[in-house]
Design an enzyme around this catalytic site. Structure first.
Site, PDB file in Angstrom:
ATOM      1  N   TYR A 130     100.819 -18.358  37.897  1.00  0.00           N
ATOM      2  CA  TYR A 130      99.741 -17.891  37.019  1.00  0.00           C
ATOM      3  C   TYR A 130      98.458 -17.662  37.811  1.00  0.00           C
ATOM      4  O   TYR A 130      97.949 -18.579  38.475  1.00  0.00           O
ATOM      5  CB  TYR A 130      99.487 -18.918  35.918  1.00  0.00           C
ATOM      6  N   ASN A 202      99.984 -22.623  43.809  1.00  0.00           N
ATOM      7  CA  ASN A 202      99.086 -22.596  42.654  1.00  0.00           C
ATOM      8  C   ASN A 202      99.241 -23.908  41.881  1.00  0.00           C
ATOM      9  O   ASN A 202      99.604 -23.920  40.717  1.00  0.00           O
ATOM     10  CB  ASN A 202      99.431 -21.406  41.746  1.00  0.00           C
ATOM     11  N   SER A 237     101.852 -24.340  39.680  1.00  0.00           N
ATOM     12  CA  SER A 237     103.166 -23.863  40.122  1.00  0.00           C
ATOM     13  C   SER A 237     103.182 -23.610  41.612  1.00  0.00           C
ATOM     14  O   SER A 237     102.138 -23.381  42.242  1.00  0.00           O
ATOM     15  CB  SER A 237     103.536 -22.563  39.392  1.00  0.00           C
ATOM     16  N   SER A 275     104.207 -27.857  35.643  1.00  0.00           N
ATOM     17  CA  SER A 275     104.383 -27.058  36.855  1.00  0.00           C
ATOM     18  C   SER A 275     105.624 -26.178  36.772  1.00  0.00           C
ATOM     19  O   SER A 275     106.610 -26.513  36.118  1.00  0.00           O
ATOM     20  CB  SER A 275     104.520 -27.976  38.086  1.00  0.00           C
ATOM     21  N   GLY A 276     105.558 -25.077  37.468  1.00  0.00           N
ATOM     22  CA  GLY A 276     106.729 -24.240  37.699  1.00  0.00           C
ATOM     23  C   GLY A 276     107.037 -24.276  39.176  1.00  0.00           C
ATOM     24  O   GLY A 276     106.433 -23.543  39.955  1.00  0.00           O
TER      25      GLY A 276
END
Length: 362
Positions: A130, A202, A237, A275-276
């Site tokens: 993002y 990120n 992420s 989180s990703g």
């Protein structure tokens, strides 16, 4: 002080040597292309695309063994189910911003039709982090044609880090971050193999930012360098792409992909619920050609693999290079101001050598 990579500051991580470029393009045949969009009118845009071409040449006809691992799944990756089912990577990868994943997916399909009309399978692998904190991404300025531009720009040259490609508008540990890369060389079985890492960062809070065991984040409080966030934020992420020329099968690549999480943890990322954290690994060590053609005789007799219990140094290479790639994303990134006047400050890299010396590192 001019922005620099971690080793330019005299700081190294781990025991294994890096490749000549200390990046994912040290893996023979692997190319990286980027498109970076920084605009202030009519919208504030801080976004981009990073493409990774696994093998130079007929890029959609050389299917490779691959695997994915999800540490925490607050993210999206198109094509991941295919990789998990068949253990194959069927073309280039693309990393971008969350709201651009659809446009980039469309662009990757169009690029396949444009660049390799004989390709028989159109399942692009596109992932995201993002970037809407700094970029007005909801205006969809990134379009399908930018994916073709990024692929056409793919090169074996050193990768541009920091505010570049898909990491243009991202942050890590409350500093500006973005794209980072690193590599390691591994001697195994009388041969030398390369492990290359590319990250798009990120995530993370400052208090947990660690460099080779040193709590750097605590040594740079927000009273010195303000956080990029108005309130403390710990989730986010990270995307990690692992490339190697070591001949590995999908289950072995899965084991390598899992080790990226250890490199992330060494830098201070813990895979929070928001989180990703997605890791993709592929090997150029076996060229499967058009493996999706049911009439084609696969070169089963020509497959190579390393023994499973010989993977230890490759796993160590993934851990070391992931940590260093994260730090390169931080060291290379420059201060950026984006939407609503938000400012993400660059890591003060001139302070790192002194901090490391105070903790007994040379």
């Amino acid at each position: 002080m001019a922005r620099a990579r971690l080793r330019d500051l005299g700081i190294s991580i781990g025991l294994l040597p890096p490749g000549p470029k200390n990046g994912i393009t040290d893996v023979p045949g692997v190319l990286v292309g980027q498109v970076t969009l920084v605009e202030d009118s009519p919208h504030i845009i801080r976004t981009g695309i990073t493409t990774i071409v696994p093998q130079d040449g007929a890029i959609w006809r050389r299917n490779l063994f691959a695997a994915g691992h999800v540490l925490n799944g607050n993210s999206e990756v198109t094509g991941l189910t295919w990789i998990n089912e068949f253990g194959l990577l069927c073309g280039p990868l693309a990393l971008t911003g969350t709201f651009s994943i659809g446009a980039v997916h469309e662009g990757m399909v169009d690029a396949e039709l444009t660049l390799d009309t004989g390709a028989d399978f159109k399942m692009p692998l596109v992932s995201e982090t993002y970037d809407g904190w700094l970029s007005e991404s909801e205006n969809f300025v990134l379009r399908p044609h930018h994916a073709l531009e990024a692929l056409k720009a793919a090169t074996a040259d050193p990768v541009k880090e920091g505010n570049a490609g898909g990491g243009t508008g991202t942050n890590a540990h409350e500093f500006k971050a973005g794209t980072g890369t690193a590599s390691r060389l591994v001697a195994l079985g009388g041969e030398e193999w390369t492990v290359g890492i590319l990250v798009q960062t990120n995530y993370g809070d400052r208090e947990r930012l660690v460099l080779d065991g040193v709590p750097v984040g605590r040594e740079i409080p927000t009273t010195d360098i303000p956080s990029c966030f108005a309130e403390r934020k710990v989730d986010g992420s990270i995307l990690v792409v692992i490339a190697t020329d070591a001949p590995l099968l999908p289950h072995q690549l899965k084991r390598l992909a899992q080790r990226a999480g250890l490199g992330l943890a060494r830098a201070g990322g813990l895979g929070w619920p928001g989180s990703g954290d997605v890791f993709i690994a592929f090997s150029t060590g076996n060229d499967l050609g058009q493996a999706t053609d049911p009439g084609r005789k696969l070169p089963v007799e020509g497959l190579r693999m390393l023994p499973d219990f010989a993977l230890q140094p490759l796993m160590g290479a993934v851990v070391e290079a992931t940590e260093e790639a994260i730090w390169n994303s931080l060291c290379a990134a420059e201060t950026m101001t984006g939407r609503k006047g938000r400012t993400s400050h660059a890591l003060p890299i001139k302070r790192l050598p002194d901090i490391m010396r105070r903790y007994g590192r040379t």
